[in-house]
Write a protein that holds these residues in place. Structure first.
Motif, short mmCIF file in Angstrom:
data_model
loop_
_atom_site.label_atom_id
_atom_site.label_comp_id
_atom_site.label_asym_id
_atom_site.label_seq_id
_atom_site.Cartn_x
_atom_site.Cartn_y
_atom_site.Cartn_z
N GLU A 1 0.55 -0.94 -0.04
CA GLU A 1 -0.14 -0.01 -0.49
C GLU A 1 0.55 0.98 0.06
OE1 GLU A 1 -0.41 -2.23 2.12
OE2 GLU A 1 -1.95 -4.16 0.84
N LYS A 2 2.36 1.22 0.21
CA LYS A 2 2.75 2.12 0.41
C LYS A 2 3.63 2.65 -0.34
CE LYS A 2 3.24 2.65 5.90
NZ LYS A 2 4.04 2.50 6.50
N MET A 3 3.75 1.86 -1.74
CA MET A 3 4.67 1.61 -2.89
C MET A 3 3.84 2.47 -4.09
SD MET A 3 5.68 -1.18 -6.00
CE MET A 3 4.02 -2.29 -5.45
N CYS A 4 4.38 3.43 -3.97
CA CYS A 4 3.78 4.80 -4.77
C CYS A 4 3.88 4.49 -6.58
CB CYS A 4 4.45 6.27 -4.39
SG CYS A 4 4.92 6.18 -2.99
N ALA A 5 5.04 3.76 -7.13
CA ALA A 5 5.16 3.92 -8.66
C ALA A 5 5.41 2.43 -9.12
CB ALA A 5 5.41 5.01 -8.86
N LEU A 6 5.34 2.10 -10.52
CA LEU A 6 6.46 1.28 -11.15
C LEU A 6 6.67 1.62 -12.11
CD1 LEU A 6 6.37 -2.32 -11.17
CD2 LEU A 6 5.01 -2.86 -12.30
N GLY A 7 8.16 1.02 -12.39
CA GLY A 7 9.08 1.56 -13.43
C GLY A 7 9.23 0.43 -13.64
N SER A 8 8.75 -0.07 -15.73
CA SER A 8 9.46 -1.59 -16.51
C SER A 8 9.45 -0.62 -17.56
CB SER A 8 7.89 -2.22 -16.65
OG SER A 8 7.11 -1.61 -16.84
N ASP A 9 9.32 -1.76 -18.52
CA ASP A 9 10.13 -1.43 -19.94
C ASP A 9 7.67 -1.72 -20.62
OD1 ASP A 9 9.06 -3.89 -19.88
OD2 ASP A 9 10.90 -5.15 -20.88
N GLY A 10 8.11 -1.40 -22.14
CA GLY A 10 6.95 -1.98 -22.51
C GLY A 10 6.86 -2.94 -23.13
N ALA A 11 6.61 -3.99 -22.62
CA ALA A 11 6.53 -5.56 -22.65
C ALA A 11 5.19 -5.05 -22.22
CB ALA A 11 7.53 -6.39 -22.03
N LYS A 12 3.84 -6.30 -23.39
CA LYS A 12 2.64 -6.14 -22.93
C LYS A 12 2.26 -6.75 -21.87
CE LYS A 12 -1.71 -7.68 -25.06
NZ LYS A 12 -2.56 -8.19 -26.08
N VAL A 13 3.18 -7.98 -21.12
CA VAL A 13 2.94 -8.39 -20.27
C VAL A 13 3.48 -7.35 -18.77
CG1 VAL A 13 5.25 -9.09 -19.80
CG2 VAL A 13 3.65 -10.25 -18.92
N MET A 14 3.37 -6.69 -19.20
CA MET A 14 3.85 -5.62 -17.78
C MET A 14 2.63 -4.09 -16.98
SD MET A 14 6.83 -6.65 -16.29
CE MET A 14 6.96 -4.91 -14.84
N VAL A 15 2.56 -3.85 -19.01
CA VAL A 15 1.40 -2.59 -19.55
C VAL A 15 0.52 -2.70 -19.60
CG1 VAL A 15 3.88 -0.86 -19.51
CG2 VAL A 15 2.38 -1.97 -21.49
N GLY A 16 -0.21 -4.12 -20.00
CA GLY A 16 -1.13 -4.29 -21.49
C GLY A 16 -2.08 -3.69 -19.73
N ARG A 17 -3.13 -3.52 -20.83
CA ARG A 17 -4.29 -2.39 -20.18
C ARG A 17 -5.09 -2.99 -18.69
NH1 ARG A 17 -6.98 2.55 -24.52
NH2 ARG A 17 -4.14 3.30 -24.64
N GLN A 18 -5.47 -4.37 -19.41
CA GLN A 18 -6.53 -5.21 -18.97
C GLN A 18 -5.66 -6.47 -17.49
OE1 GLN A 18 -9.80 -4.75 -19.38
NE2 GLN A 18 -9.48 -3.34 -20.48
#
Length: 345
Positions: free
Chosen positions: A59-76
């Motif tokens: 709950e205290k995590m503010c942000a996640l940084g990653s590359d643009g792979a769909k497995v990481m940033v897929g909207r659903q």
């Protein structure tokens, strides 16, 4: 003799960025083995490691940084989407430099000739000459290379013709025909106008101490420059026809384009590429308004000046407004204290 069999090993590298005594710190934490590369597996592995192994509260995590792979940033069902269901205020930071490189690559994909331009430039006609392919995520790394290519076109043409004639190299012959075309000359000059601005933006975003609040004006400034290229051509593209004429005078096989052909290139390649690029830049940076709110922590401004930004940050992160104001004063005091410290000799 029996040789060992090697298989693909899926692993996840984890870094954590945090504030300590008002200073941003980034530490390498671990390399975690993954039983599979699916979003569910990555999310579960990451969540378990952070909560059970490190004893952190998600709950205290503010942000996640990653590359643009769909497995990481897929909207659903990407990792970021799954984590956001557990931490609603999480800011998903798809690497800004990676986003920018993809924006350029995708803009080129939307124009058939530029797609062929990219594919052809990746072939290797012989042992002494190799034109490196501009992959979607590598377009910006080719800024200096494309500038060198533009400046050395006569030498490139000569080398290609020699490879084709002396070595009977069919690929060199094909490249020679493709590059000695007025569209290639116009395209390479066009790319040389665009890439320096995007490379400068990418470098600014990759600075160790890059500040969130600067991203929006940097992106908007670059968009403004590219938008201006639509109404007034930049220097390289403007001088491309004269460069083509000089190459013809030097004896190369380029045919002088007609006014109709120049107009067709401008309308079917130049403008569509810029339009696609502008759209990609806008689509790939949808979180700029939120990041801009972090300007509330800029030293030198008052609470009254930043009241609305503080309020919106408090609302986004689900923090009580009074608590947020108190934390804001503490962070500001820490930053001001660091700035006021005398510089060590």
């Amino acid at each position: 003799m029996k040789l060992p069999t090697f298989t693909v090993v899926s692993e996840m590298i984890i870094y954590i960025r945090y504030l300590k005594d008002g200073v941003s710190k980034t530490d390498f934490i671990s390399i975690l083995p993954l039983p599979g590369g699916k979003a569910d597996t990555i999310t579960e592995t990451l969540g378990t490691f952070l909560t059970e192994d490190l004893g952190l509260q998600l709950e205290k995590m503010c942000a996640l940084g990653s590359d643009g792979a769909k497995v990481m940033v897929g909207r659903q069902n990407g990792v970021a989407a799954q984590l956001r269901r557990r931490v609603p205020h999480l800011v998903n930071n798809h690497c800004v430099a990676h986003r920018l490189a993809l924006a350029v690559g995708q803009a080129a994909k939307g124009v058939p000739y530029l797609q062929k331009f990219k594919d052809i430039i990746g072939t290797s006609p012989g042992p002494k000459l190799k034109l490196v392919e501009a992959k979607d995520v590598r377009w910006l790394s080719h800024d200096k290379a494309t500038t060198t290519l533009r400046k050395c076109l006569p030498s490139i043409y000569t080398s290609l013709e020699r490879e084709a004639e002396e070595r009977n190299d069919a690929r060199a012959a094909g490249l020679s025909v493709f590059t000695q075309d007025y569209r290639f000359v116009l395209a390479i000059h066009m790319i040389c106008d665009v890439l320096p601005h995007l490379t400068a933006l990418s470098c600014a975003m990759q600075k160790r101490d890059a500040v969130y609040v600067t991203i929006k004006p940097l992106v908007n400034g670059t968009i403004s420059i590219i938008q201006g290229m639509k109404s007034q051509s930049a220097d390289n593209y403007k001088e491309a026809p004269a460069r083509g004429t000089q190459l013809i005078d030097d004896g190369f096989r380029i045919k002088s384009p007609s006014e109709e052909q120049l107009t067709a290139f401008h309308e079917k390649i130049y403008l569509p590429f810029l339009d696609n690029l502008l759209q990609n830049l806008e689509d790939r940076f949808p979180d700029l308004p939120l990041l801009e709110k972090f300007g509330a922590f800029s030293v030198g401004s008052s609470e009254d000046d930043n009241h609305q930004d503080i309020q919106e940050l408090a609302r986004h992160f689900g923090v009580d407004m009074e608590q947020c104001r108190s934390n804001w004063h503490q962070v500001r005091a820490s930053l001001e204290g660091l700035i006021s410290q005398p510089t060590r000799p």
